[in-house]
Motif scaffolding. Structure first.
Motif, PDB file in Angstrom:
ATOM      1  N   LEU A  17       3.240  16.052   9.550  1.00  0.00           N
ATOM      2  CA  LEU A  17       4.509  15.212  10.318  1.00  0.00           C
ATOM      3  C   LEU A  17       4.654  13.894   9.759  1.00  0.00           C
ATOM      4  O   LEU A  17       6.078  13.360   9.598  1.00  0.00           O
ATOM      5  CB  LEU A  17       4.456  15.448  11.666  1.00  0.00           C
ATOM      6  N   CYS A  59      16.953  16.084  20.968  1.00  0.00           N
ATOM      7  CA  CYS A  59      15.780  16.618  20.247  1.00  0.00           C
ATOM      8  C   CYS A  59      14.441  15.788  20.547  1.00  0.00           C
ATOM      9  O   CYS A  59      13.309  16.679  20.799  1.00  0.00           O
ATOM     10  CB  CYS A  59      15.895  16.702  18.832  1.00  0.00           C
ATOM     11  N   LEU A  63      10.426  17.085  21.199  1.00  0.00           N
ATOM     12  CA  LEU A  63       9.410  16.984  20.315  1.00  0.00           C
ATOM     13  C   LEU A  63       8.405  16.442  21.033  1.00  0.00           C
ATOM     14  O   LEU A  63       7.067  16.343  20.821  1.00  0.00           O
ATOM     15  CB  LEU A  63       9.932  16.276  19.014  1.00  0.00           C
TER      16      LEU A  63
ATOM     17  N   PHE B 397       8.677  23.823  18.193  1.00  0.00           N
ATOM     18  CA  PHE B 397       8.727  22.338  17.560  1.00  0.00           C
ATOM     19  C   PHE B 397       9.211  22.544  16.220  1.00  0.00           C
ATOM     20  O   PHE B 397      10.094  21.547  15.821  1.00  0.00           O
ATOM     21  CB  PHE B 397       7.118  22.059  17.464  1.00  0.00           C
ATOM     22  N   THR B 398       9.136  23.227  15.356  1.00  0.00           N
ATOM     23  CA  THR B 398       9.457  23.199  14.119  1.00  0.00           C
ATOM     24  C   THR B 398      10.979  23.429  14.010  1.00  0.00           C
ATOM     25  O   THR B 398      11.623  23.027  13.230  1.00  0.00           O
ATOM     26  CB  THR B 398       8.654  24.292  13.228  1.00  0.00           C
ATOM     27  N   ILE B 401      13.198  20.766  14.204  1.00  0.00           N
ATOM     28  CA  ILE B 401      13.477  19.673  13.122  1.00  0.00           C
ATOM     29  C   ILE B 401      14.573  20.404  12.200  1.00  0.00           C
ATOM     30  O   ILE B 401      15.379  19.697  11.733  1.00  0.00           O
ATOM     31  CB  ILE B 401      11.992  19.625  12.494  1.00  0.00           C
TER      32      ILE B 401
END
Ligand code: HEM
Ligand SMILES: [Cu+2]
Ligand SMILES: [Cu+2]
Lengths: 317, 689
Positions: A17, A59, A63, B397-398, B401
């Protein structure tokens, strides 16, 4: 078990990441929108960053919240309360639907304004220089109407608005000089436009980004942004006759040779944009079965690679 | 023209290598060799083991939705192996010193087959297969509404895939990418059979998919158990319904566009040529009129999977059912309104671009809502990290993104700067790998016992998850970076030295993904070997919440001994709360199930041979086969003896058998869920009395 998971994710996912986010922070490279030269490309970069930031309110809670929930509510070792039948909350619903709707409205307004402001068809200043473009298998012709024509090379004065009128022959292509502006398709039988303002002095590269066959990696051109005086001198350079350009352009797949020619007769580009065969006979020179031409393409690729290697060695000193 | 059309010696896979030896032709010859040897090996194995007959009677002629689903998934697995191998070769090509070991055109063939295979022969069969296995069991149906048509769909997809495999051995595939834009794919610039391979393999599987869509939608409309209103349907059935409707409407523009392209190529039409009034922009519009709904066809079933895996492994009711249903419907409707975002750079007006950009971002609202709903489902739950749950968490999670970069690309101005770049390639893999593959992997790990009666090995499952997850980030995060540095997609070699470190990381990532895939192969192998200790005959290995867990594993051919009456969204949870471990039977009646038939297989194989004829311009063969196909379907339509009866007594006996199995199976607590103590009767001892 979870301990095990958690450590593994710490060891492996996080570096990945971090590498990913480094992307956003670096903006390092040479030929991308992250190192813009003209105002159009600069605006693209700004929009990119602004958009990225506007996404975060929606977002980031995911996250950050997701790993937190995964840790807190794990069955073995977690510390959360357990409410197996909890499945609705009007408050949460309103926040989720409302919050995401509001952010999309904000982003929508931004999109509307950005798109209208950065319309590639809109002049970026008064009296832009006009350059006509013909994209072909695997070379680019630039015409300064009434003045001159060039192949795989376009010279522009610094800090000046330019309008490219674009067409193609053969396959569809995409005309792109990333450090000056975004791309637009170049299509046979069609005209498109791209407006931009050049920035400081620079030697740039433009290219076709739409795959179009065997010499696609060679389908690029030089963009020289020069001073006004140099530009005027360029237009005065000695050149070859137009007919030589036209016959050559029809025949060869990849160009190496003289780059500067007389301008075509007035109106030639308009006619060629309606009738692409005028420029290359529909790309006949580059049919995949054309073995001699294929050999030449292989050679051209090797020459080109030699060149760039030498250049990058020179540049590294 | 000869009877063999345009077929000639040079089309045989090893001939180009002998004519012009190079690494590139050697790799092509080796790939063809692997296909031929692989096929031979399978034939030999089947013969030696005497498996031909069981294969024919149990699988090829089956109309059982569960088995059809399994065959779809096997097809996808084989094609996934090819797709990932091709991806690794492409990554290797780009890290080796320019111009690499592949010719530009061979590299182009690789990204074209990789893209085509991944979308049409991996993603689609995976989700259609999973729907086939699970959806009828969730809604209390005994089969699809049209079981024969289901078999036709299946074998048409297999036929399409077989054509793509054949292109490794005979002739070659096209080089214009999975989108195959003309005029590059027109007859002038692509004169060989490659584009025809693309057209006809997609035509076959496209027809199959349309038929599947009709089948799924009608099954859901007509076969739900009594009392199961639409708003009591499981979410996976909802996402299936929306996907099915998308399939019905979206596959048509693709069929039309590719048929028009075929006419352009061989019948002198000028739909998409540059001259004679043709217009390639129509192709782009038609293609993406299919293409955008397609990405939601791919993603909605996975959303359905997560909506079951997450509640089960959180030990908690799904949060926000209504919200999720409406979000699904909204996504399905909106998906038809955004296709222009795939070509903001085609020169239309800024206003048009802006409108499509805003429409695109609007889809972000229901999608965002879904992710929050899953998060709130986990909140105040008790999370157990099975392989399926790990894939779900990794997805959430991915996927977020990927969503960020997707909304960025929805801004036309940003798209001008990122279209056709590796940034875009990174974006769509960022959506598809978590949003499609992880979803399907989660679903397969979760529902596997329904089809086979045993669980999949957890250790190798978790390994595969970590390798896929890490592999994904390593492969595609660098591509975001060099995409912004101006690296175009579909480039055979990149010479800028600044890209090299990123490309190396990406190479390592691709190898990690390959290792993840290998782990999955090992996972299946180990599970089959240890199947005795992984058996879960009582049928409820995860303390599940849906009807499908009330049937015993593997689920018998007739699925339900009696069709339950549905009064709530989670009838199985309620039954368990009342202390039941077997649903109370309603009424035992004689039922009819479709008999096995080879006709579905035969019809589709005839269609495949016909398509092969069209690819090599053997028009007579094409015509013959298409006529034969219609005759065969006609014959089948007049066959009245196509059902067999299962009597009420047999069903009652089966019910008693299942009840006995459950009553003699020891209950285990969640602590032993992943051990061999789990025989399919798992109970949350902490809350249950
Ligand atoms: C498993 C790991 C994967 C790797 C390492 C990988 C790698 C690649 C690479 C290297 C390309 C070519 C990029 C370029 O144009 O330069 C590509 C293209 C593509 N991939 Fe993948 N891929 C993977 C999985 C998938 C999956 C799961 C899907 C879809 C379900 C997919 C769909 C596509 C598509 C549609 C293209 C575009 C092909 C084209 O340009 O027409 N890939 N991938
Ligand atoms: Cu789209
Ligand atoms: Cu997208």
């Amino acid at each position: 078990m979870f301990q095990n998971l958690y450590q593994r994710s710490r060891h492996l996912t996080l570096p990945a990441l971090l590498a990913g986010s480094a992307v956003w922070l670096s903006g390092c490279a040479d030929n991308g929108v992250m190192s813009p030269l003209g105002p159009v490309a600069a605006a693209e970069k700004t929009h990119m960053i602004v958009f990225f930031l506007w996404m975060l309110p929606v977002c980031l809670p995911i996250l950050i919240g997701l790993p937190w929930i995964l840790i807190k509510y794990r069955r073995q070792g977690g510390s959360g309360t357990y409410r197996p039948n909890w499945s609705h909350s009007t408050l949460a619903e309103s926040v989720i639907w409302g919050g995401s709707t509001i952010s999309v409205i904000i982003l929508g307004v931004l999109v509307w304004m950005n798109t209208i402001n950065e319309d590639p068809y809109k002049h970026t200043g008064v009296n832009p220089i006009h350059v006509q473009v013909v994209g072909s298998e695997w070379k680019w012709m630039f015409i300064y109407p009434g003045k001159m024509a060039s192949v795989n090379k376009v010279v522009l004065p610094q800090n000046t608005p330019v309008e490219f009128d674009i067409t193609a022959t053969g396959a569809m292509q995409s005309f792109w000089i990333p450090r000056l502006a975004g791309q637009i398709y170049a299509m046979p039988g069609m005209q498109t436009k791209m407006n931009m303002t050049t920035g400081d002095l620079a030697q740039l590269e433009g290219f076709n980004s739409q795959f179009n066959g065997a010499a696609f990696p060679l389908d690029k051109f030089d963009v020289d942004v020069v001073t006004k005086a140099q530009y005027d001198a360029f237009l005065q350079q000695p050149r070859k006759p137009w007919n030589e350009l036209l016959t050559q352009f029809k025949k060869v797949a990849t160009w190496n040779g003289p780059q500067i020619f007389d301008a075509p007769p007035k109106g030639w580009w308009d006619k060629a944009s309606m009738n692409p065969d005028m420029a290359t006979e529909g790309g006949a020179a580059i049919l995949p079965d054309n073995a001699p031409e294929q050999k030449k393409i292989d050679e051209a690729i090797h020459n080109e690679l030699h060149l760039t290697q030498n250049q990058s060695q020179g540049g590294a000193q | 023209m000869s009877i063999l059309g345009s077929l000639n010696w040079d089309d045989i896979f090893i001939v180009p290598f002998f004519k012009e030896p190079s690494t590139s032709t050697a790799i092509a010859a080796a790939a063809g060799g692997i296909v031929v040897l692989g096929a031979l090996a399978v034939l030999v194995l089947l013969t030696v083991k005497g498996w031909w007959k069981p294969l024919w009677t149990n699988w090829i002629t089956t109309l059982d939705h569960k088995k059809i689903g399994v065959i779809y998934i096997v097809l996808a697995a084989i094609m996934l192996i090819r797709g990932v191998l091709e991806a690794v070769v492409m990554r290797a090509q780009q890290v080796s010193p320019a111009p690499g070991f592949l010719s530009v055109e061979h590299h182009a063939e690789l990204f074209s087959t990789h893209g085509t295979i991944m979308i049409f022969f991996v993603a689609m069969p995976l989700l259609i297969g999973l729907i086939n296995v699970v959806m009828p069991l969730q809604i209390g149906a005994r089969d699809m509404e049209f079981p024969f048509m289901n078999a036709v769909s299946l074998w048409l997809s297999v036929g399409g895939a077989a054509l793509v495999m054949a292109s490794l051995v005979i002739g070659r595939f096209e080089t214009g990418g999975w989108t195959a834009y003309p005029p590059y794919t027109g007859i002038k610039l692509s004169p060989d059979e490659g584009v025809d391979y693309w057209i006809w393999s997609l035509m076959l599987t496209g027809i199959g998919t349309t038929l599947s869509g009709i089948n799924f939608a009608v099954t859901i409309y007509k076969q739900r158990a009594p009392g199961m209103t639409l708003m009591k349907m499981p979410i996976f059935a909802w996402t299936t319904l929306c996907t099915a409707i998308l399939m019905i409407y979206a596959m048509v523009p693709l069929a039309v566009a590719s048929a028009m392209l075929a006419l352009d190529r061989h019948a002198g039409f000028h739909f998409f040529t540059a001259d004679a009034g043709g217009n390639m922009m129509n192709f782009a519009n038609l293609f993406w009129l299919f293409g955008h709904p397609e990405v939601y066809i791919l993603i909605l079933p996975a959303f359905g999977v997560f909506s079951h895996v997450i509640p089960t492994f959180s030990g908690k009711k799904l949060y926000g059912y209504t919200s999720l249903v409406w979000a699904t419907v909204a996504i399905a409707v909106l998906s038809f309104t955004v296709w222009v975002h795939h070509f903001f750079t085609m020169g239309q007006t800024a206003h048009l671009n802006a409108i499509f950009g805003i429409a695109t971002m609007t889809i972000g609202v229901p999608t965002g809502v879904k992710v929050y709903n899953w998060m709130l489902t986990m909140w105040r739950g008790k999370l157990r990290f099975s392989t399926a749950m790990l894939f779900s968490a990794g997805f959430m999670f991915t996927f977020v993104i990927g969503g960020i970069t997707g909304v960025m690309l929805a801004n036309p101005v940003i798209s001008f700067a990122a279209h056709n770049s590796l940034f875009l390639v990174a974006h769509f893999h960022n959506m598809l790998i978590p949003g499609l593959l992880f979803g399907m992997f989660a679903g397969i790990n979760y529902w596997f016992p329904l089809a086979f009666g045993f669980r999949l090995d957890e250790k190798w499952g978790r390994r595969s998850f970590w390798l896929w997850m890490v592999g994904f980030y390593l492969t595609f995060m660098p591509l975001y970076a060099i995409g912004l540095m101006g690296a175009p997609r579909r480039m055979a070699f990149l010479t800028d030295p600044a890209y090299l470190p990123w490309l190396m990381i990406s190479m390592v990532g691709a190898l990690a993904v390959l290792a993840g895939l290998t782990s999955q192969v090992i996972q299946v192998w180990v599970s089959v070997k240890n199947r005795e200790s992984l058996m879960v005959p009582a049928g409820d290995p995860w303390d599940g919440r849906g009807l499908e867990w009330s049937l015993g594993c593997p689920v018998p051919e007739h699925d339900f001994t009696t069709i339950p009456n549905i009064t709530s969204r989670e009838p199985w949870v309620e039954a368990k709360e009342r202390g039941l471990r077997v649903m109370e039977p309603t009424e035992f009646v004689d039922i009819h199930l479709p008999k096995n038939t080879s006709m579905g297989f035969v019809v589709a194989m005839v269609a495949t041979v016909g398509a092969f004829g069209l690819i090599f311009q053997m028009w007579w063969l094409g015509a013959l086969c298409w006529i034969a196909m219609f005759v065969l379907v006609l014959i089948r339509s007049y066959d009245t003896d196509w059902e067999k009866t299962v009597t009420a007594e047999e069903l009652r006996a089966d019910y008693e058998r299942h009840k006995h199995v459950v009553e003699t199976t020891p209950k285990v607590s969640l602590d032993d869920e992943f051990t061999s103590k789990n025989r399919g009767l798992v109970i949350d001892m902490e809350t249950a009395q």
